[in-house]
Design a protein around this motif. Structure first.
Motif, short mmCIF file in Angstrom:
data_model
loop_
_atom_site.label_atom_id
_atom_site.label_comp_id
_atom_site.label_asym_id
_atom_site.label_seq_id
_atom_site.Cartn_x
_atom_site.Cartn_y
_atom_site.Cartn_z
N GLY A 41 -130.64 48.59 -6.51
CA GLY A 41 -130.67 47.17 -6.14
C GLY A 41 -131.78 46.86 -5.15
N GLN A 42 -131.41 46.36 -3.99
CA GLN A 42 -132.39 46.05 -2.95
C GLN A 42 -132.59 47.25 -2.02
N GLY A 43 -132.16 48.41 -2.49
CA GLY A 43 -132.40 49.64 -1.76
C GLY A 43 -131.17 50.29 -1.18
N ASN A 44 -130.05 49.57 -1.19
CA ASN A 44 -128.86 50.08 -0.52
C ASN A 44 -127.70 50.43 -1.45
N LEU A 45 -127.88 50.27 -2.76
CA LEU A 45 -126.79 50.56 -3.68
C LEU A 45 -126.67 52.05 -3.98
N GLN A 46 -125.47 52.53 -4.01
CA GLN A 46 -125.14 53.87 -4.50
C GLN A 46 -123.78 53.75 -5.17
N TYR A 77 -124.78 41.82 -2.29
CA TYR A 77 -123.66 41.90 -1.36
C TYR A 77 -124.10 42.57 -0.05
N ASP A 78 -123.63 42.02 1.08
CA ASP A 78 -123.78 42.74 2.33
C ASP A 78 -122.58 43.66 2.50
N ASP A 79 -122.59 44.45 3.56
CA ASP A 79 -121.51 45.43 3.76
C ASP A 79 -120.15 44.76 3.86
N ARG A 101 -113.76 45.43 -2.23
CA ARG A 101 -113.02 46.67 -2.51
C ARG A 101 -111.54 46.50 -2.15
N GLU A 102 -111.29 45.81 -1.06
CA GLU A 102 -109.90 45.56 -0.67
C GLU A 102 -109.21 44.67 -1.68
N VAL A 103 -109.91 43.65 -2.15
CA VAL A 103 -109.35 42.73 -3.13
C VAL A 103 -109.03 43.46 -4.44
N SER A 104 -109.94 44.32 -4.89
CA SER A 104 -109.71 45.04 -6.15
C SER A 104 -108.47 45.93 -6.04
N ARG A 105 -108.29 46.56 -4.88
CA ARG A 105 -107.10 47.41 -4.69
C ARG A 105 -105.83 46.56 -4.69
N ARG A 106 -105.91 45.43 -4.04
CA ARG A 106 -104.72 44.58 -3.93
C ARG A 106 -104.29 44.04 -5.29
N PHE A 107 -105.24 43.75 -6.15
CA PHE A 107 -104.91 43.20 -7.47
C PHE A 107 -104.76 44.30 -8.52
N GLY A 108 -104.93 45.55 -8.12
CA GLY A 108 -104.70 46.66 -9.03
C GLY A 108 -105.71 46.78 -10.14
N ILE A 109 -106.96 46.41 -9.89
CA ILE A 109 -108.00 46.53 -10.91
C ILE A 109 -109.08 47.48 -10.43
N CYS A 110 -109.81 48.04 -11.38
CA CYS A 110 -110.82 49.04 -11.08
C CYS A 110 -112.07 48.43 -10.45
#
Length: 281
Positions: free
Chosen positions: A261-266, A223-225, A232-241
């Protein structure tokens, strides 16, 4: 910041590390929680649990189910699997595993007979402890010099449009979500935007949530930024973790590191905590 990785693979599917080696790598990476989610098998989970004994890390025994929704392949994670659920899961995936095995056999046969590649089903089988998939086949082709990498194989001779690979019949995506919930595990949609566009996901998610979906990966190696923020917006809208994972495979995906991952995951440890709180709900 405490971090976790909730999507990894071992030699029991198409990874290259044993569960014990995976655990050692996770400790070395400073992870606070780790999920092992091999494809369509729980065979490695006893070793995974044993490897964690006495270690300063929380574990999430899991499985990654290969499913389909209206012809689109989707991967659904069952997290927080317990030993009493192994037999039930094995029965659920038995027919799917048989169909997958038949598909693999036909692919290898076509590679050998139609393209002249020196590859046999037996040698691919000997190279894995678990279920065979195209990554295992690609690894043999790389070793023999027919292709330069596993990803090249998926983009060319192992792609369904090339004409050699015939995808097997898959488990139902929504049916698998319901199954995961029925056994008291946590259902999470793996890498949603790997197989679907945002618009396609918007059509699938209402049905998935109705079936019992509890989470989706909002953080993932490819995933890119922009995709992460949208997820993250979609997960909030659908009420899932939210969940997240590297999809670590060891040497089979050398560009993907455990945890980062490719160096940018936290991936925040809070993802693990929230998902754990959903078990048996």
């Amino acid at each position: 910041m405490k971090t976790c990785d909730l999507h990894t693979h071992s030699v029991y599917s198409d990874g290259t590390l044993t569960p014990f080696e995976l655990m050692d790598r996770a400790i070395g990476a400073g992870l606070s929680a780790l999920a092992m989610t091999d494809h369509n098998t729980v065979a490695g989970l006893p070793d995974f649990t044993e490897a964690a004994k006495g270690k300063p890390i929380e574990i999430v025994p899991g499985v990654e189910f290969t499913t389909a929704d209206n012809g689109t392949e989707l991967h659904i994670l069952g997290l927080f699997i317990t030993p009493d659920q192994y037999d039930t899961i094995n029965r659920y995936i038995a027919r799917a595993a048989e169909m997958k095995d038949e598909s693999n056999y036909r692919l290898i046969k076509r590679l050998r007979e139609e393209k002249g590649y020196d590859i046999t089903y037996r040698e691919v089988l000997e190279g894995t402890k678990g279920n065979i998939n195209r990554a295992n086949i690609a690894a043999v082709l790389v070793k023999k010099g027919y292709i330069g990498s596993i990803s090249e194989g998926f983009d060319t001779i192992l792609h369904k449009d090339y004409g050699l690979y015939e995808p097997p019949e898959r488990l139902s995506s929504t049916g698998t979500i319901s199954f995961i919930r029925s056994i008291g595990a946590v259902a999470v949609w793996a890498h949603p935007y790997f197989h679907m566009t945002f618009d396609q996901a918007e059509e699938f998610l209402p049905r998935a949530v109705k079936a019992g979906l509890q989470g989706m990966e909002t953080m993932y190696s490819t995933y890119d930024d922009e995709t992460t923020q949208k997820a993250r917006e979609v997960s909030r809208r659908f009420g899932i973790c939210e969940s997240g994972g590297s999809d670590f495979h060891g040497a089979n995906k050398p560009h993907i590191a455990l945890g980062t991952g490719q160096g940018n995951l936290q991936i925040p440890y809070e993802f693990y905590e929230k998902l754990k709180s959903l078990k048996d709900t």
